[in-house]
Motif scaffolding. Structure first.
Motif, PDB file in Angstrom:
ATOM      1  N   LEU A  53       0.980  -1.369   0.325  1.00 15.43           N
ATOM      2  CA  LEU A  53       0.316   0.050   0.172  1.00 15.43           C
ATOM      3  C   LEU A  53       1.208   1.558   0.168  1.00 15.43           C
ATOM      4  N   PHE A  54       2.128   1.177   0.523  1.00 14.01           N
ATOM      5  CA  PHE A  54       2.857   2.434   0.424  1.00 14.01           C
ATOM      6  C   PHE A  54       3.620   2.863  -1.147  1.00 14.01           C
ATOM      7  N   LEU A  55       4.111   1.486  -0.592  1.00  8.89           N
ATOM      8  CA  LEU A  55       4.200   1.714  -2.530  1.00  8.89           C
ATOM      9  C   LEU A  55       3.378   2.585  -3.615  1.00  8.89           C
ATOM     10  N   ILE A  56       1.922   1.706  -3.500  1.00  5.91           N
ATOM     11  CA  ILE A  56       0.730   2.435  -3.808  1.00  5.91           C
ATOM     12  C   ILE A  56       0.100   3.978  -4.044  1.00  5.91           C
ATOM     13  N   VAL A  57       0.551   4.412  -2.379  1.00  5.71           N
ATOM     14  CA  VAL A  57      -0.217   5.536  -2.435  1.00  5.71           C
ATOM     15  C   VAL A  57       1.325   6.100  -2.600  1.00  5.71           C
ATOM     16  N   ASN A  58       2.513   6.121  -2.472  1.00  6.00           N
ATOM     17  CA  ASN A  58       3.748   6.837  -2.747  1.00  6.00           C
ATOM     18  C   ASN A  58       3.983   7.550  -4.539  1.00  6.00           C
ATOM     19  N   LEU A  59       2.912   6.002  -5.364  1.00 10.15           N
ATOM     20  CA  LEU A  59       3.721   6.481  -7.231  1.00 10.15           C
ATOM     21  C   LEU A  59       2.925   7.905  -7.611  1.00 10.15           C
ATOM     22  N   PRO A  60       1.472   8.161  -6.960  1.00  3.83           N
ATOM     23  CA  PRO A  60       1.160  10.021  -7.786  1.00  3.83           C
ATOM     24  C   PRO A  60       2.674  11.484  -6.794  1.00  3.83           C
ATOM     25  N   PHE A  61       3.216  10.704  -5.716  1.00  2.00           N
ATOM     26  CA  PHE A  61       4.294  11.425  -5.652  1.00  2.00           C
ATOM     27  C   PHE A  61       5.653  11.460  -6.011  1.00  2.00           C
ATOM     28  N   PHE A  62       5.711  10.311  -6.921  1.00  2.00           N
ATOM     29  CA  PHE A  62       6.698  10.334  -7.587  1.00  2.00           C
ATOM     30  C   PHE A  62       6.581  10.972  -9.169  1.00  2.00           C
ATOM     31  N   ILE A  63       5.406  10.458  -8.672  1.00  2.00           N
ATOM     32  CA  ILE A  63       5.877  11.623 -10.899  1.00  2.00           C
ATOM     33  C   ILE A  63       5.793  12.516 -10.837  1.00  2.00           C
ATOM     34  N   LEU A  64       5.807  13.408  -9.558  1.00  2.00           N
ATOM     35  CA  LEU A  64       5.866  14.865  -9.099  1.00  2.00           C
ATOM     36  C   LEU A  64       7.113  14.456  -8.980  1.00  2.00           C
ATOM     37  N   SER A  65       7.857  13.988  -8.157  1.00  2.00           N
ATOM     38  CA  SER A  65       8.710  14.016  -8.094  1.00  2.00           C
ATOM     39  C   SER A  65      10.179  14.501  -9.067  1.00  2.00           C
ATOM     40  N   ILE A  66       9.183  13.740 -10.039  1.00  2.00           N
ATOM     41  CA  ILE A  66       9.702  14.299 -10.874  1.00  2.00           C
ATOM     42  C   ILE A  66      10.156  15.503 -11.968  1.00  2.00           C
ATOM     43  N   LYS A  67       9.067  15.426 -11.943  1.00  2.00           N
ATOM     44  CA  LYS A  67       9.055  16.998 -12.306  1.00  2.00           C
ATOM     45  C   LYS A  67       8.902  18.239 -11.678  1.00  2.00           C
ATOM     46  N   LYS A  68       8.971  17.311 -10.719  1.00  2.00           N
ATOM     47  CA  LYS A  68      10.098  19.085  -9.649  1.00  2.00           C
ATOM     48  C   LYS A  68      11.396  19.220  -9.244  1.00  2.00           C
ATOM     49  N   LEU A  69      11.660  17.621  -8.856  1.00  2.00           N
ATOM     50  CA  LEU A  69      13.153  17.664  -8.529  1.00  2.00           C
ATOM     51  C   LEU A  69      13.768  17.009  -9.211  1.00  2.00           C
ATOM     52  N   GLY A  70      13.758  16.148 -10.659  1.00  2.00           N
ATOM     53  CA  GLY A  70      14.805  15.878 -11.218  1.00  2.00           C
ATOM     54  C   GLY A  70      14.455  13.859 -10.954  1.00  2.00           C
TER      55      GLY A  70
END
Length: 206
Positions: A53-70
């Motif tokens: 569940l922790f992995l699934i919940v974090n997927l949207p934040f991972f996409i945001l991180s790519i766009k904002k933090l590289g």
């Protein structure tokens, strides 16, 4: 080479400390904030493990991180998310003693606070709110401990319905301890030198 090995060791130790803290909260029917808290709440409602569940919940934040933090920071963070998900599920085979809920909250908060600090100071994060906290600290000079506390407090407040007011209140103790330690145990190295040097865009430091 020595620096990379040291950084990897700190990240692994941080992940193990955090996973033990989460495990301690779970067996005492306590929760945490952020994506960890969301995963905890859903795990009590389903048969899914906290790690998945922790992995699934974090997927949207991972996409945001790519766009904002590289990419570099994001991939390291995603690796940390996968590792702590696996470590946490392995923790299901570990038996921890049942103690006072308040003591469990304090100990868990300390473990999580120290563990998360190790990860953040090594140039990675555990996803979710930590990505937002790092961004706000660099962009607006808002201490990451404050950001984590405010967002985590709001999320844990929703746990009152599931765990009752008493357990939700005790859970806040854990968040307070973890947020305090995360805010205090900041690396002496500037964030721009550790995290944002590989970002796709530059954020000027103040």
């Amino acid at each position: 080479m020595h620096y990379k090995l040291q950084k990897s060791l700190f990240i692994l130790v941080g992940l193990f400390l955090t996973a033990i803290g989460i495990k301690l909260l779970n067996i005492h029917t306590l929760t945490f904030g952020g994506t960890a808290g969301i995963a905890t709440l859903v795990s009590f409602m389903t048969n899914w493990t906290w790690g998945i569940l922790f992995l699934i919940v974090n997927l949207p934040f991972f996409i945001l991180s790519i766009k904002k933090l590289g990419w570099n920071f994001s991939l390291l963070t995603f690796l940390c998310i996968i590792l702590i998900s696996a470590i946490s599920d392995l923790m299901d085979y570990l038996t921890l003693p049942i103690i006072s809920p308040i003591a469990a909250a304090i100990i868990a908060g300390s473990l999580i606070g120290i563990g998360v600090s190790f990860v953040l100071n090594s140039g990675a994060s555990l996803g979710g709110i930590h990505i937002l906290a790092l961004y706000l600290e660099q962009k607006s000079n808002i201490n990451r401990g404050i950001s984590l506390f405010v967002t985590d407090f709001m999320i844990v407040s929703s746990a009152i319905v599931m765990f009752g007011f008493k357990n939700a209140l005790i859970s806040i103790i854990s968040i307070t301890v973890a947020s305090f330690l995360t805010g205090r145990l900041k690396s002496t190295v500037k964030p721009t030198e550790v995290v944002y040097q590989t970002s796709e865009f530059e954020i000027s430091s103040k």
